[in-house]
Design a protein around this motif. Structure first.
Motif, PDB file in Angstrom:
ATOM      1  N   MET A  14       0.925  -1.459   0.474  1.00  0.00           N
ATOM      2  CA  MET A  14       0.333  -0.037   0.084  1.00  0.00           C
ATOM      3  C   MET A  14       1.255   1.327   0.349  1.00  0.00           C
ATOM      4  N   GLU A  15       1.948   1.426   0.330  1.00  0.00           N
ATOM      5  CA  GLU A  15       2.607   2.597   0.638  1.00  0.00           C
ATOM      6  C   GLU A  15       3.765   2.826  -0.795  1.00  0.00           C
ATOM      7  N   ARG A  18       0.891   4.170  -3.029  1.00  0.00           N
ATOM      8  CA  ARG A  18       0.934   6.281  -2.621  1.00  0.00           C
ATOM      9  C   ARG A  18       1.664   6.747  -3.188  1.00  0.00           C
ATOM     10  N   ASN A  19       3.329   5.405  -3.093  1.00  0.00           N
ATOM     11  CA  ASN A  19       4.504   6.772  -3.841  1.00  0.00           C
ATOM     12  C   ASN A  19       4.594   6.285  -4.667  1.00  0.00           C
TER      13      ASN A  19
END
Length: 68
Positions: A14-15, A18-19
């Motif tokens: 998920m991170e 987002r990036n």
């Protein structure tokens, strides 16, 4: 060096999502769309292919971008 079998945690994935840059995100959406549109695989294999984009390819792209 990463192994081919390396799996990332849900939070890490998920991170990574987002990036993503806008262009990277569009590229991955187009890749997923092509997998779905041109599907001739049984549903289990299709799900596996799409999951591999999220679990392996996206984190690798983000990691590569961060290492530049």
């Amino acid at each position: 060096m990463e192994s081919k079998e390396e799996h990332y945690s849900h939070d890490h994935i998920m991170e990574s999502i987002r990036n993503l840059s806008e262009n990277d995100a569009k590229t991955f959406l187009n890749l997923i769309y092509a997998l779905l549109r041109d599907n001739t695989l049984p549903s289990e294999q299709l799900v596996s292919h799409v999951l591999s984009v999220y679990e392996k390819k996206i984190p690798r792209v983000v990691k590569t971008r961060q290492n530049k």
